[in-house]
Scaffold this motif. Structure first.
Motif, PDB file in Angstrom:
ATOM      1  N   VAL A   7      -4.208 103.536 -85.066  1.00 18.10           N
ATOM      2  CA  VAL A   7      -5.218 104.339 -84.384  1.00 18.10           C
ATOM      3  C   VAL A   7      -4.599 105.017 -83.161  1.00 18.10           C
ATOM      4  CG1 VAL A   7      -7.296 103.114 -85.126  1.00 18.10           C
ATOM      5  CG2 VAL A   7      -5.976 102.220 -83.199  1.00 18.10           C
ATOM      6  N   VAL A   8      -5.160 106.182 -82.824  1.00 14.25           N
ATOM      7  CA  VAL A   8      -4.795 106.873 -81.588  1.00 14.25           C
ATOM      8  C   VAL A   8      -5.647 106.291 -80.470  1.00 14.25           C
ATOM      9  CG1 VAL A   8      -4.674 109.083 -80.418  1.00 14.25           C
ATOM     10  CG2 VAL A   8      -4.251 108.968 -82.875  1.00 14.25           C
ATOM     11  N   THR A   9      -5.013 105.840 -79.390  1.00 15.49           N
ATOM     12  CA  THR A   9      -5.731 105.185 -78.308  1.00 15.49           C
ATOM     13  C   THR A   9      -5.332 105.797 -76.972  1.00 15.49           C
ATOM     14  OG1 THR A   9      -4.161 103.476 -77.568  1.00 15.49           O
ATOM     15  CG2 THR A   9      -5.290 103.083 -79.673  1.00 15.49           C
ATOM     16  N   PRO A  10      -6.062 105.488 -75.898  1.00 14.60           N
ATOM     17  CA  PRO A  10      -5.638 105.939 -74.570  1.00 14.60           C
ATOM     18  C   PRO A  10      -4.250 105.429 -74.185  1.00 14.60           C
ATOM     19  CG  PRO A  10      -7.920 105.213 -74.517  1.00 14.60           C
ATOM     20  CD  PRO A  10      -7.397 104.846 -75.869  1.00 14.60           C
ATOM     21  N   ASN A  11      -3.797 104.361 -74.868  1.00 12.17           N
ATOM     22  CA  ASN A  11      -2.467 103.816 -74.618  1.00 12.17           C
ATOM     23  C   ASN A  11      -1.424 104.332 -75.601  1.00 12.17           C
ATOM     24  OD1 ASN A  11      -3.631 102.276 -72.596  1.00 12.17           O
ATOM     25  ND2 ASN A  11      -3.920 100.485 -73.903  1.00 12.17           N
ATOM     26  N   GLY A  12      -1.797 105.335 -76.406  1.00 12.75           N
ATOM     27  CA  GLY A  12      -0.888 105.844 -77.433  1.00 12.75           C
ATOM     28  C   GLY A  12      -1.212 105.243 -78.786  1.00 12.75           C
ATOM     29  N   PRO A  13      -0.479 105.616 -79.851  1.00 15.37           N
ATOM     30  CA  PRO A  13      -0.721 105.050 -81.173  1.00 15.37           C
ATOM     31  C   PRO A  13      -0.489 103.548 -81.187  1.00 15.37           C
ATOM     32  CG  PRO A  13       0.642 107.014 -81.330  1.00 15.37           C
ATOM     33  CD  PRO A  13       0.570 106.653 -79.879  1.00 15.37           C
ATOM     34  N   VAL A  14      -1.400 102.809 -81.786  1.00 14.08           N
ATOM     35  CA  VAL A  14      -1.297 101.355 -81.888  1.00 14.08           C
ATOM     36  C   VAL A  14      -1.531 100.950 -83.336  1.00 14.08           C
ATOM     37  CG1 VAL A  14      -2.236  99.122 -81.146  1.00 14.08           C
ATOM     38  CG2 VAL A  14      -2.063 101.002 -79.514  1.00 14.08           C
ATOM     39  N   THR A  15      -0.658 100.075 -83.853  1.00 17.81           N
ATOM     40  CA  THR A  15      -0.762  99.623 -85.239  1.00 17.81           C
ATOM     41  C   THR A  15      -1.206  98.164 -85.273  1.00 17.81           C
ATOM     42  OG1 THR A  15       0.902 101.159 -86.020  1.00 17.81           O
ATOM     43  CG2 THR A  15       0.505  99.233 -87.385  1.00 17.81           C
ATOM     44  N   PHE A  16      -2.123  97.870 -86.164  1.00 16.29           N
ATOM     45  CA  PHE A  16      -2.579  96.493 -86.384  1.00 16.29           C
ATOM     46  C   PHE A  16      -2.252  96.122 -87.824  1.00 16.29           C
ATOM     47  CE2 PHE A  16      -5.128  98.048 -82.917  1.00 16.29           C
ATOM     48  CZ  PHE A  16      -5.230  96.960 -82.066  1.00 16.29           C
ATOM     49  N   GLY A  17      -1.827  94.893 -88.027  1.00 17.60           N
ATOM     50  CA  GLY A  17      -1.504  94.437 -89.360  1.00 17.60           C
ATOM     51  C   GLY A  17      -0.184  94.998 -89.822  1.00 17.60           C
ATOM     52  N   ARG A  18       0.004  94.972 -91.144  1.00 14.94           N
ATOM     53  CA  ARG A  18       1.256  95.444 -91.733  1.00 14.94           C
ATOM     54  C   ARG A  18       1.231  96.954 -91.866  1.00 14.94           C
ATOM     55  NH1 ARG A  18       5.110  92.982 -94.259  1.00 14.94           N
ATOM     56  NH2 ARG A  18       3.908  91.061 -94.291  1.00 14.94           N
ATOM     57  N   ARG A  19       2.250  97.591 -91.386  1.00 16.10           N
ATOM     58  CA  ARG A  19       2.317  99.048 -91.487  1.00 16.10           C
ATOM     59  C   ARG A  19       2.899  99.476 -92.825  1.00 16.10           C
ATOM     60  NH1 ARG A  19       4.074 103.379 -86.903  1.00 16.10           N
ATOM     61  NH2 ARG A  19       3.561 105.219 -88.115  1.00 16.10           N
ATOM     62  N   ARG A  30     -10.168  79.410 -91.894  1.00 14.52           N
ATOM     63  CA  ARG A  30      -8.864  79.009 -92.403  1.00 14.52           C
ATOM     64  C   ARG A  30      -7.725  79.899 -91.908  1.00 14.52           C
ATOM     65  NH1 ARG A  30     -10.013  77.142 -98.685  1.00 14.52           N
ATOM     66  NH2 ARG A  30     -11.859  75.855 -98.232  1.00 14.52           N
ATOM     67  N   LEU A  31      -8.058  80.955 -91.191  1.00 16.92           N
ATOM     68  CA  LEU A  31      -7.023  81.833 -90.669  1.00 16.92           C
ATOM     69  C   LEU A  31      -6.306  81.179 -89.496  1.00 16.92           C
ATOM     70  CD1 LEU A  31      -8.973  85.229 -90.661  1.00 16.92           C
ATOM     71  CD2 LEU A  31      -7.244  84.495 -92.308  1.00 16.92           C
ATOM     72  N   THR A  32      -5.026  81.479 -89.361  1.00 21.15           N
ATOM     73  CA  THR A  32      -4.267  80.967 -88.219  1.00 21.15           C
ATOM     74  C   THR A  32      -4.187  81.976 -87.088  1.00 21.15           C
ATOM     75  OG1 THR A  32      -2.206  81.725 -89.230  1.00 21.15           O
ATOM     76  CG2 THR A  32      -2.888  79.457 -89.688  1.00 21.15           C
ATOM     77  N   GLY A  33      -4.644  83.201 -87.359  1.00 18.02           N
ATOM     78  CA  GLY A  33      -4.644  84.255 -86.365  1.00 18.02           C
ATOM     79  C   GLY A  33      -5.322  85.483 -86.931  1.00 18.02           C
ATOM     80  N   PRO A  34      -5.464  86.552 -86.138  1.00 15.66           N
ATOM     81  CA  PRO A  34      -6.111  87.774 -86.627  1.00 15.66           C
ATOM     82  C   PRO A  34      -5.339  88.366 -87.802  1.00 15.66           C
ATOM     83  CG  PRO A  34      -5.831  87.829 -84.243  1.00 15.66           C
ATOM     84  CD  PRO A  34      -5.032  86.675 -84.733  1.00 15.66           C
ATOM     85  N   ARG A  35      -6.092  88.916 -88.752  1.00 20.49           N
ATOM     86  CA  ARG A  35      -5.446  89.521 -89.924  1.00 20.49           C
ATOM     87  C   ARG A  35      -6.335  90.628 -90.476  1.00 20.49           C
ATOM     88  NH1 ARG A  35      -4.125  86.493 -95.660  1.00 20.49           N
ATOM     89  NH2 ARG A  35      -3.269  88.317 -96.734  1.00 20.49           N
ATOM     90  N   VAL A  36      -5.727  91.763 -90.814  1.00 21.92           N
ATOM     91  CA  VAL A  36      -6.454  92.833 -91.500  1.00 21.92           C
ATOM     92  C   VAL A  36      -6.561  92.398 -92.966  1.00 21.92           C
ATOM     93  CG1 VAL A  36      -6.596  95.287 -91.978  1.00 21.92           C
ATOM     94  CG2 VAL A  36      -5.406  94.505 -89.921  1.00 21.92           C
TER      95      VAL A  36
END
Length: 212
Positions: free
Chosen positions: A200-212, A79-85
């Motif tokens: 999360v800290v990643t090789p591409n720098g900090p990346v945020t998923f979902g609502r911050r 029932r999701l329309t896209g990825p969600r935390v």
């Protein structure tokens, strides 16, 4: 308050298209999630990323190689329309004691269920977890999990990203905080529409998923 919740076991990133979400996660972070396994009979499978220590991220979605399950897939991924935390889990030292204590403090995390999944190498992981239709609708109050004698997923050689923080918003933070306290954990809560996010800290720098 710590930016990482006490007793954190894992975060759940649910999606209606697992392959696309895993590819997008890899593009954004530079790290490709590892195949986790198949939830036989439930119609889902997952990919995993370690978050440091005994914590990890679960990316879960429909498994196109399984037939349609008899009941709704976990987390209503269809029932999701896209990825969600969607939610998160904690792992207390003793699940049954934690459930009893939470009920005594005024919050019932629901009955304890046994579950399992097949790993890519054919092994079987078994665990117990709480949950019911009475779970807090925001997804911000975690379910409880106990891996028993099974090896913890975070110890299975996963790719690892450092978890910086987990944050959430909810219309009434004061309504949710006592429920978290009853479970022996906490979450950085702001006021707003219901939402859960992590950075999360990643090789591409900090990346945020979902609502911050």
């Amino acid at each position: 308050m710590s930016a990482v919740p006490p007793l954190l076991d894992h975060l759940v990133l649910a999606t209606p298209d697992l392959a696309a979400t895993v590819a997008e996660f890899a593009r954004r972070t530079g790290v490709t999630p590892a195949p986790g396994g198949v939830h036989v009979g439930l119609g889902t499978r997952n990919h995993l990323v370690g978050l440091g220590g005994r914590s990890y991220l679960e990316i879960i979605g429909p498994d196109p190689e399984q037939p349609e399950p008899a009941e709704r897939r976990p987390f209503d991924v269809d029932r999701l329309t896209g990825p969600r935390v969607l939610t998160w889990a904690i792992s207390p030292p003793d699940l049954d004691t934690a459930v009893t204590a939470a009920r005594a403090r005024g919050y019932d995390p629901g009955p304890v269920h046994a579950m399992s999944r097949r790993t890519p190498d054919g092994g079987l992981l078994r665990w117990r977890l709480t949950g019911s239709d009475r779970a807090h609708p925001s997804g911000l109050v975690p379910f409880l999990i106990d891996w028993g004698d099974s090896p913890h997923p975070a110890t299975s050689g996963l790719p690892v990203l450092t978890l910086l923080e987990v944050t959430a918003t909810v219309p009434d933070p004061d309504e949710v905080r006592p429920l978290l306290s009853a479970l022996g954990t906490a979450l950085v809560l702001g006021r707003g529409p219901c939402g859960l996010g992590f950075t999360v800290v990643t090789p591409n720098g900090p990346v945020t998923f979902g609502r911050r």
